[in-house]
Design an enzyme around this catalytic site. Structure first.
Site, PDB file in Angstrom:
ATOM      1  N   GLU A 140     -63.745  -5.670  15.940  1.00  0.00           N
ATOM      2  CA  GLU A 140     -64.030  -4.256  15.652  1.00  0.00           C
ATOM      3  C   GLU A 140     -63.325  -3.812  14.370  1.00  0.00           C
ATOM      4  O   GLU A 140     -63.878  -3.051  13.574  1.00  0.00           O
ATOM      5  CB  GLU A 140     -63.613  -3.386  16.849  1.00  0.00           C
ATOM      6  CG  GLU A 140     -64.543  -3.611  18.050  1.00  0.00           C
ATOM      7  CD  GLU A 140     -64.085  -2.881  19.300  1.00  0.00           C
ATOM      8  OE1 GLU A 140     -62.906  -3.057  19.686  1.00  0.00           O
ATOM      9  OE2 GLU A 140     -64.885  -2.138  19.885  1.00  0.00           O
ATOM     10  N   GLU A 156     -64.571  -7.955  26.073  1.00  0.00           N
ATOM     11  CA  GLU A 156     -64.045  -6.894  26.939  1.00  0.00           C
ATOM     12  C   GLU A 156     -64.670  -6.891  28.329  1.00  0.00           C
ATOM     13  O   GLU A 156     -64.015  -6.533  29.314  1.00  0.00           O
ATOM     14  CB  GLU A 156     -64.256  -5.525  26.279  1.00  0.00           C
ATOM     15  CG  GLU A 156     -63.353  -5.242  25.085  1.00  0.00           C
ATOM     16  CD  GLU A 156     -63.805  -5.896  23.778  1.00  0.00           C
ATOM     17  OE1 GLU A 156     -64.791  -6.670  23.793  1.00  0.00           O
ATOM     18  OE2 GLU A 156     -63.166  -5.642  22.746  1.00  0.00           O
TER      19      GLU A 156
END
Ligand code: NAD
Length: 703
Positions: free
Chosen positions: A105, A125
């Site tokens: 990210e 995640e």
């Protein structure tokens, strides 16, 4: 310093330096932000490269900060990414080795990205019960397209950088380095090129500004949602991944970001996410032994020997062959060796047929395997694992012979499931070299390994076997010596409750269904049929003299007297059709249970699924509390790992002790007091273990 700052020519290089994986802890985020500020303030700097030192670019968020204030302290990850994106000077991520989660990210927040070949790229995640929470669901579809991005986000699986770079039209990587070792120099050159390109003040590219679309968006997302919902029944996160990625198409970027954050925060407090985060930390903690520091010297293991080519010996051998370690197998007769080898070969052949293994790999592995009938041939092995019959007299002979021939410093291990490892060690003149390595069946498949530490097992032996466990891809948990070690000692209490439930009015199928609905891979009776009911029978016979006070239902013995040993003979608590594993209820078994119940003068009662689950699971919990208190297990989370990886306990419940913690130990103890009043149960067993009583009384938890 958790990130270094350096100016090379007119390029500022911010290097994440938070070993081992450059996790984005608060300190690391601060240091990165500091670097970006400095670079923007320095007139001599024209561009900014962000990279990672050591083994990773960045593995993502620092999981130890999850749920704590530190994870949101500024600069939080979102703010840091905004800084990258809004930097007046171009930011270039130079990624290598591992670029995952928050690390990816962060890279997506940079204006440009250059990658080393072989970089593992992922948004994992979902494996922690979450969705990416710092823009991953909004930015990844913009650079890779909806389908590739959703596949990565829903699976959490890593993909190699060169694979991603080869996707037509992809915008994840602007450039690939020619080789991993060339990344640093090529990133610097690329940064100069970028600076020159934007020298005219032209706008810097931002992923958020890219267009994202799909030709059949509505139908595609409906299909994806149905698929994912079917596959991820007990987990809420995967479907939420689909929602979030769909938002990238239907919402403005900033609205999509807000929605992503909302989903992330809501998931964070689900029981499933808590359980998965607990297990993530627990698995890493399991390999640490309190009094065996990580710098303990280790022995070298290059050659392994296995005694016994039966069910376990074969599976154990495969683990080492798979890891490229040569194995010599010893048996009493050539026929036994031939049979054992044929089974190993058959297992590998099946993998080749399924396309999971290449023929060349199979040949390579089989070439590492040799056999012998003579102990003299074992003398050069660094580690020998005994997997012969479960009889102390047989083990005694084997260990005496090993003691006579093995070179000094060799590790002598036993795969015994119930026998006293201290006693086995005493058969040798080197008890410090003896350890239990309790594999689970099928040993080439099951992830759990109980490492049984004898009274005299030396620390370097412990350190060595924990490393070897990792090498053969097992999750190792240390257990002290006791009857059944951690897992089987607990399962005995669980099985005993199953037996009482039959006496009181249940059928095997009712108990199994309730436990399977709770999430167990298999109920206790199906598990008994799989493992072989005769094994438990033999153990109960042995214990009848050793522990006469232990109360059991007689049904399991009656079953075995009829030869119903389980799947291997086609009949047990259930019937089985050859070649299939479906458990078919058998009316005669049910009649046998009813007749036995009648002979005891018991009037059957209707028992709820809730009572079944609580009795079986809390039986595990109470025994676990004894195990912890006696120091047989080092920590509560080790016990959860044993049950998740060895006994099919549902991961989304985090293991028996995490489950009890979540229920509240006060409630657990109250419920146990109710069970103790049942005259057909075992009141003495339901007296809470002192540790459990203390935790419940003080409002504390196991974990
Ligand atoms: P098995 O009967 O399938 O195999 C035992 C093998 O050992 C046989 O091939 C036999 O010929 C050989 N053997 C016996 N005595 C020997 C000797 N003196 N020298 C050399 N070889 C000898 O048994 P198994 O299920 O593989 O169990 C082996 C050990 O593993 C036992 O201690 C058992 O408790 C333990 N264990 C079994 C399981 C399981 O589910 N089967 C799980 C964990 C641990």
């Amino acid at each position: 310093m958790t990130a270094q700052y350096q100016v090379i020519g007119d390029v500022a290089v911010v290097t994440l330096a938070n070993p081992p994986m450059n996790g984005l802890s608060h300190a690391t985020r601060l240091a990165i932000a500091d670097g970006v500020h400095k670079a923007n303030a320095d007139p001599a700097v024209k561009s900014i490269v962000v990279t990672g030192a050591g083994k990773a670019f960045c593995s993502g968020a620092d999981i130890t900060e999850f749920g704590s204030d530190k994870s949101i302290q500024e600069p939080n990850l979102l703010s840091l990414i905004l800084m990258m994106e809004n930097s007046a000077k171009p930011t270039i991520a130079a990624v290598h080795s591992i670029c995952m989660g928050g690390g990816l990210e962060l890279a997506l927040g940079c204006h440009y990205r250059i990658a080393a070949p072989g970089t593992l790229v992922a948004l994992p995640e979902v494996k922690l019960g979450l969705i990416p929470g710092a823009g991953g669901t909004q930015r990844l579809p913009r650079v890779l397209g909806v389908e590739t991005a959703l596949n990565m986000i829903v699976s959490g699986e890593p993909v190699k950088s060169e694979m991603l770079a080869s996707i037509p039209g992809q915008k994840l990587f602007d450039k690939m380095a020619s080789a991993p070792e060339a990344l640093a120099a090529e990133a610097l050159a690329y940064a100069k090129e970028i600076a020159a390109k934007h020298d005219d003040g032209s706008a810097l590219p931002r992923v958020r500004d890219l267009k994202v679309s799909h030709p059949n968006a509505q139908a595609y997302f409906q299909f994806a949602r149905n698929m994912v919902a079917g596959m991820a029944k007990n987990y809420p996160a995967p479907v939420k991944c689909v929602d979030a990625v769909q938002n990238a198409l239907t919402m403005k970027f900033d609205d999509g970001m807000v929605a992503e954050r909302d989903i992330f925060i809501n998931l964070m407090w689900t029981p499933e996410c808590r359980a998965l985060r607990h297990l993530f930390v627990a698995e890493r903690a399991a390999s640490k032994i309190p009094d065996v520091p990580s710098d303990t010297p280790q022995r070298t293991i290059k050659q392994v020997a296995v005694i016994g080519a039966g069910t376990m010996g074969g599976g154990i051998t495969m683990n080492f062959l798979n890891a490229g370690i040569s194995v010599k197998m010893l048996e009493m007769k050539q026929e036994a060796l031939d049979k054992g080898i044929a089974i190993i070969k058959k297992n590998y052949d099946a993998q080749v047929t399924k396309g999971k293994l290449k023929q060349a790999k199979l040949d390579e592995r089989m070439a590492l395997l040799t056999t012998t009938l003579s102990y003299d041939d074992l003398k050069d092995a660094d580690l020998v694992i005994e997997a012969v019959f479960e009889e102390i007299g047989v083990k005694e002979k084997v260990f005496q012979q090993l003691d006579a021939v093995m070179k000094p410093g060799a590790i002598l291990a036993s795969n015994t499931s119930t026998l006293d490892v201290n006693k086995i060690a005493s058969f040798t003149k080197r008890p410090q070299d003896v350890v239990g390595l309790h594999f689970f069946s099928p040993a080439n498949v099951m992830k759990l390994l109980e490492v049984v530490r004898g009274e005299k097992t030396s620390k370097d032996v412990m350190a060595t076997v924990m490393t070897i466990a990792k090498k053969i891809k097992k999750t190792a948990v240390v257990s002290g010596v006791c009857d059944g070690f951690i897992g089987n000692r607990m399962i005995e209490q669980y099985g005993r409750q199953g037996g009482f439930l039959l006496d009181e009015g249940c059928t095997p199928a009712q108990v199994d269904k309730a436990m399977e609905k709770f999430g167990m891979a298999m109920g206790p009776f199906r598990m008994g049929d799989l493992a072989g009911n005769d094994i438990g029978w033999a153990i109960r016979k042995r214990r009848a003299t050793e522990r006469a006070e232990m109360k059991y239902s007689k049904t399991a013995d009656l079953l075995c007297e009829q030869g119903r040993f389980g799947q291997k003979v086609g009949k047990g608590w259930y019937d089985y059709v050859a070649g299939k594993r479906d458990a078919i209820p058998n009316a005669e078994v049910v009649a046998m249970i009813e007749a036995h119940r009648k002979s005891l003068g018991i009037t059957p009662r209707k028992i709820s699924d809730e009572e079944i689950v609580q009795r079986l699971v809390f039986a595990l919990v109470n025994e676990a509390a004894h195990i912890l208190e006696e120091g047989i297990a080092n920590k509560a989370s080790d016990i959860d790992i044993v049950y998740i990886f060895g006994y099919g306990f549902p991961a989304y419940r985090g293991g028996p002790l995490h489950y009890a913690d979540q229920k509240g130990l006060f409630n657990v103890v109250e419920t146990m007091a109710r069970f103790a009043k049942n005259p057909l149960d075992d009141a003495a067993f339901w007296k809470p273990a002192p540790l459990l009583a203390k935790l419940a009384a003080t409002g504390k938890t196991f974990n």
